[in-house]
Design a protein around this motif. Sequence first.
Motif, PDB file in Angstrom:
ATOM      1  N   PHE A  19      -2.094  14.569   9.072  1.00 54.14           N
ATOM      2  CA  PHE A  19      -3.076  13.578   9.493  1.00 54.14           C
ATOM      3  C   PHE A  19      -3.417  12.636   8.345  1.00 54.14           C
ATOM      4  N   ALA A  20      -3.576  13.207   7.116  1.00 51.67           N
ATOM      5  CA  ALA A  20      -3.913  12.378   5.963  1.00 51.67           C
ATOM      6  C   ALA A  20      -2.813  11.368   5.701  1.00 51.67           C
ATOM      7  N   GLN A  21      -1.574  11.806   5.791  1.00 49.88           N
ATOM      8  CA  GLN A  21      -0.447  10.899   5.578  1.00 49.88           C
ATOM      9  C   GLN A  21      -0.409   9.825   6.660  1.00 49.88           C
ATOM     10  N   THR A  22      -0.717  10.206   7.877  1.00 48.92           N
ATOM     11  CA  THR A  22      -0.727   9.238   8.966  1.00 48.92           C
ATOM     12  C   THR A  22      -1.780   8.161   8.724  1.00 48.92           C
ATOM     13  N   ALA A  23      -2.953   8.561   8.250  1.00 52.40           N
ATOM     14  CA  ALA A  23      -4.006   7.596   7.940  1.00 52.40           C
ATOM     15  C   ALA A  23      -3.558   6.667   6.819  1.00 52.40           C
ATOM     16  N   ASP A  24      -2.933   7.230   5.799  1.00 54.31           N
ATOM     17  CA  ASP A  24      -2.447   6.410   4.687  1.00 54.31           C
ATOM     18  C   ASP A  24      -1.369   5.429   5.148  1.00 54.31           C
ATOM     19  N   GLU A  25      -0.525   5.892   6.049  1.00 57.03           N
ATOM     20  CA  GLU A  25       0.514   5.006   6.585  1.00 57.03           C
ATOM     21  C   GLU A  25      -0.116   3.860   7.373  1.00 57.03           C
ATOM     22  N   MET A  26      -1.170   4.171   8.126  1.00 61.98           N
ATOM     23  CA  MET A  26      -1.876   3.129   8.870  1.00 61.98           C
ATOM     24  C   MET A  26      -2.488   2.102   7.926  1.00 61.98           C
ATOM     25  N   VAL A  27      -3.038   2.581   6.823  1.00 61.80           N
ATOM     26  CA  VAL A  27      -3.623   1.680   5.823  1.00 61.80           C
ATOM     27  C   VAL A  27      -2.548   0.757   5.253  1.00 61.80           C
ATOM     28  N   ASP A  28      -1.393   1.328   4.933  1.00 60.49           N
ATOM     29  CA  ASP A  28      -0.286   0.512   4.414  1.00 60.49           C
ATOM     30  C   ASP A  28       0.132  -0.555   5.425  1.00 60.49           C
ATOM     31  N   GLN A  29       0.194  -0.166   6.692  1.00 54.50           N
ATOM     32  CA  GLN A  29       0.563  -1.121   7.742  1.00 54.50           C
ATOM     33  C   GLN A  29      -0.499  -2.208   7.896  1.00 54.50           C
ATOM     34  N   ALA A  30      -1.767  -1.807   7.792  1.00 56.89           N
ATOM     35  CA  ALA A  30      -2.866  -2.772   7.901  1.00 56.89           C
ATOM     36  C   ALA A  30      -2.791  -3.797   6.772  1.00 56.89           C
ATOM     37  N   ARG A  31      -2.466  -3.335   5.583  1.00 56.13           N
ATOM     38  CA  ARG A  31      -2.352  -4.254   4.443  1.00 56.13           C
ATOM     39  C   ARG A  31      -1.211  -5.247   4.649  1.00 56.13           C
ATOM     40  N   GLN A  32      -0.134  -4.780   5.244  1.00 53.85           N
ATOM     41  CA  GLN A  32       0.976  -5.682   5.546  1.00 53.85           C
ATOM     42  C   GLN A  32       0.563  -6.720   6.591  1.00 53.85           C
ATOM     43  N   LEU A  33      -0.215  -6.285   7.574  1.00 50.27           N
ATOM     44  CA  LEU A  33      -0.703  -7.210   8.603  1.00 50.27           C
ATOM     45  C   LEU A  33      -1.624  -8.271   7.996  1.00 50.27           C
ATOM     46  N   GLU A  34      -2.416  -7.873   7.012  1.00 55.01           N
ATOM     47  CA  GLU A  34      -3.273  -8.845   6.325  1.00 55.01           C
ATOM     48  C   GLU A  34      -2.425  -9.950   5.699  1.00 55.01           C
ATOM     49  N   LYS A  35      -1.319  -9.554   5.084  1.00 54.53           N
ATOM     50  CA  LYS A  35      -0.445 -10.527   4.428  1.00 54.53           C
ATOM     51  C   LYS A  35       0.362 -11.347   5.428  1.00 54.53           C
ATOM     52  N   GLN A  36       0.344 -10.912   6.682  1.00 57.97           N
ATOM     53  CA  GLN A  36       0.960 -11.692   7.760  1.00 57.97           C
ATOM     54  C   GLN A  36      -0.088 -12.546   8.479  1.00 57.97           C
ATOM     55  N   MET A  37      -1.301 -12.588   7.908  1.00 53.89           N
ATOM     56  CA  MET A  37      -2.422 -13.374   8.442  1.00 53.89           C
ATOM     57  C   MET A  37      -2.842 -12.898   9.829  1.00 53.89           C
TER      58      MET A  37
END
Length: 251
Positions: A19-37
């Motif tokens: 679960f912790a890894q899944t949350a971290d993966e979601m955070v990484d994806q969210a950061r990528q989405l930020e850079k995609q505006m």
Amino acid sequence: MFIKVFASAALFLVSAVSFAQTADEMVDQARQLEKQMKDAAALSLYKDALKVQADNIAALTGASELCSREGFRTTDKEEKSRIYTEAKSYAEQALKLAPENADANYVMAVAIGRIALASGAKEKVAASKEVKRYAELAIKFNPKYAKAYHVLGKWNYEVANMNTLEKAAAKMLFGGMPEATLQDAIANYEKCRKMDPSFLPNYLELAKAYKENDELEKCIEVLRKAVTLRPIYQDDLNIKSSCKKMLEDLE
């Protein structure tokens, strides 16, 4: 019996890690989405990460910062207030879990600052000292935190330009405000620029400070650099456009 208990404990441990890894993966994806505006999608993903792991600091600070951005864009006063309150709530949760985390202190400074700028004179003055305190704590825990220097620059700029009503409120509530000058604002903005030359919001605020300080050549130099930068985050397009318009008005 012992084997069954051990196996169950091991399964629980593996599940928790998963679960912790899944949350971290979601955070990484969210950061990528930020850079995609794609801030709305990124914020949604940060919130999903918190459903998986409520104490994920990166998800809490990410959600707080994006709420502050979203609130700034919102024109409806009640909705703006609600979103800023949400930003502050995420920051409070992060600080409760990790009071010495630089990101947690930074997003609290931003959230309080946004609330202050949207409030009346007394509320703005009351919040002002907290903005400075949290920005300085972020720098204490991470001396190279560029965006925290940007917040300090903004704090100095706003306090140096307080109107008569705000100054009266400051004197009544606190006996006055800590000293703040345009020169201090510029110094902090320049530190931010040196540490993170790609952070577009800093260029617009630095240019305003130079203009206010009657340093037009430096103001124009900053704006010329800003219009050459590649937009990274959703607000960068509007910020770059504002820099371009300001430059055209000055040249």
